[in-house]
Design a protein around this motif. Structure first.
Motif, PDB file in Angstrom:
ATOM      1  N   UNK A 241      14.880   9.111   1.774  1.00  0.00           N
ATOM      2  CA  UNK A 241      15.446   9.807   2.931  1.00  0.00           C
ATOM      3  C   UNK A 241      14.689  11.082   3.279  1.00  0.00           C
ATOM      4  N   UNK A 242      13.863  11.548   2.363  1.00  0.00           N
ATOM      5  CA  UNK A 242      13.121  12.787   2.630  1.00  0.00           C
ATOM      6  C   UNK A 242      11.746  12.514   3.241  1.00  0.00           C
ATOM      7  N   UNK A 246       7.603   5.836   9.184  1.00  0.00           N
ATOM      8  CA  UNK A 246       7.445   5.029  10.378  1.00  0.00           C
ATOM      9  C   UNK A 246       7.806   3.592  10.084  1.00  0.00           C
ATOM     10  N   UNK A 247       6.963   2.652  10.492  1.00  0.00           N
ATOM     11  CA  UNK A 247       7.217   1.238  10.247  1.00  0.00           C
ATOM     12  C   UNK A 247       6.582   0.750   8.944  1.00  0.00           C
ATOM     13  N   UNK A 297      -9.340  -6.590  -4.385  1.00  0.00           N
ATOM     14  CA  UNK A 297      -9.289  -6.399  -2.935  1.00  0.00           C
ATOM     15  C   UNK A 297      -9.055  -4.937  -2.563  1.00  0.00           C
ATOM     16  N   UNK A 298      -9.353  -4.635  -1.313  1.00  0.00           N
ATOM     17  CA  UNK A 298      -9.102  -3.299  -0.770  1.00  0.00           C
ATOM     18  C   UNK A 298      -7.625  -3.211  -0.396  1.00  0.00           C
ATOM     19  N   UNK A 299      -6.907  -2.275  -0.995  1.00  0.00           N
ATOM     20  CA  UNK A 299      -5.472  -2.128  -0.752  1.00  0.00           C
ATOM     21  C   UNK A 299      -5.202  -0.764  -0.124  1.00  0.00           C
ATOM     22  N   UNK A 300      -4.330  -0.735   0.855  1.00  0.00           N
ATOM     23  CA  UNK A 300      -3.961   0.515   1.518  1.00  0.00           C
ATOM     24  C   UNK A 300      -2.845   1.194   0.713  1.00  0.00           C
ATOM     25  N   UNK A 301      -3.186   2.300   0.079  1.00  0.00           N
ATOM     26  CA  UNK A 301      -2.199   3.052  -0.702  1.00  0.00           C
ATOM     27  C   UNK A 301      -1.791   4.350  -0.002  1.00  0.00           C
ATOM     28  N   UNK A 302      -1.927   4.408   1.317  1.00  0.00           N
ATOM     29  CA  UNK A 302      -1.671   5.667   2.023  1.00  0.00           C
ATOM     30  C   UNK A 302      -0.217   6.111   1.913  1.00  0.00           C
ATOM     31  N   UNK A 303       0.717   5.168   1.919  1.00  0.00           N
ATOM     32  CA  UNK A 303       2.119   5.559   1.765  1.00  0.00           C
ATOM     33  C   UNK A 303       2.356   6.115   0.367  1.00  0.00           C
TER      34      UNK A 303
END
Length: 312
Positions: A241-242, A246-247, A297-303
């Motif tokens: 909740x903090x 986005x999606x 593989x290339x993984x998106x860890x931005x979150x």
């Protein structure tokens, strides 16, 4: 029996096709033809189920003893099938979802519990209600979370992605939410057990694994399945909740208690899950995750990075 499976080449249908073929049934798949059949010699009819005219034209004149609708999400997906076969089919088996249940303080969910009219799976419940009105022999299964080889939803792979790279795993709150996973082969074996079973006609069945697991427990089970010492995995707890993601999804499971009772299916279908959680996760890791090369593989860890920057 001569059996029609809608789909049959991606996930549930792969396991179901193999089981039914082993049992001696004649299996026919209906799909768009983007992937090969899971077994040699399986007939395929290529068409787009989202186009009712295409569906009707391709299947007109065909006769089946049973139909498995594995991938109908909305009533409009399934209605043309029912209209085609309701007077001739011996059994129509529909894959619904335990996601239709209304969130409750009393768990586990049992068949007959209230459904959520706002659920993103409401189309599946509308389809169940329609099937009950049509007078054909139908059965609906309600899986919780399905996992195993060829899973195209990021579930166990989400955990494996972080574990094999020695990354921290962001876990919502304190990790004590309880959930439930069922192996895809166990779901398929339950579906196969419906055929020829008069008791199953007109019934709903929760299908999943035997036991429940916390989010923390699932993370540790995935570590063990991947050959890592569970105490070597770093879990980072956060309050969803903090954050504003986005999606983008920060975690692959709904953040609530979500599990069902499977006693009815075990009793009436004479069915028993084969896989415990660790064994099933090992099957997925060794026979799908590693062979697919996803560990490289290339993984998106931005979150993850957004969470870790805030809580560490």
């Amino acid at each position: 029996m001569r059996v029609l499976i809608m789909g049959g080449t991606r996930f549930i249908g792969v396991s179901l096709t193999k089981i039914l073929a082993q049992q001696g049934h004649e299996v026919v798949l209906f799909n768009r033809g983007n992937k090969p059949a899971p077994l040699e010699g399986i007939d395929q009819i290529h068409g787009d189920r989202k186009n009712p005219q295409d569906l009707t034209e391709k299947l007109a004149g065909q006769r089946f003893d049973a139909v498995f609708d594995n991938n109908g999400r909305e009533l409009s997906d399934t209605q043309p099938l029912v209209e085609l076969f309701k007077d001739t089919v011996q059994h129509f088996v529909y894959v619904s979802s335990a996601g239709v249940y209304l969130k409750s303080e009393q768990m586990p969910h049992i068949e007959g519990d209230a459904v959520d009219p706002q659920s993103r799976h409401k189309g599946k419940h509308e389809t169940e209600a329609y099937l009950a009105q049509q007078g054909l022999p139908w059965t609906s299964v309600r899986p919780v979370y399905i996992y195993g080889p060829q899973n195209y939803n990021d579930l166990e792979a989400w955990f494996f992605d972080r574990i094999v790279r020695d990354r921290p795993l962001p876990i919502p709150y304190d990790g004590t939410h309880i959930t439930q996973l069922g192996h895809v082969k166990d779901l398929a074996s339950a579906m196969a057990a419906i055929l020829g079973n008069d008791t199953a006609k007109g019934q709903l069945y929760n299908i999943s694994g035997e036991r429940y697991v916390t989010f923390k427990g699932l993370a540790l089970a995935c570590a063990e399945a991947a050959g890592k010492a569970p105490d070597s995995v770093k879990l980072v707890y956060f309050d969803p909740k903090t954050f504003d993601f986005g999606k983008r999804k920060a975690f692959p499971l709904r953040v609530q208690h979500f599990f069902t009772d499977i006693h009815k299916a075990k009793t009436e279908l004479n069915w028993q899950p084969e896989f415990d959680l660790i064994g099933g996760l090992k099957d997925s890791f060794q026979n799908d995750y590693l062979p697919s090369g996803r560990d490289q593989a290339e993984i998106d860890f931005s979150v993850d990075e957004q969470i870790l920057a805030s809580v560490q």
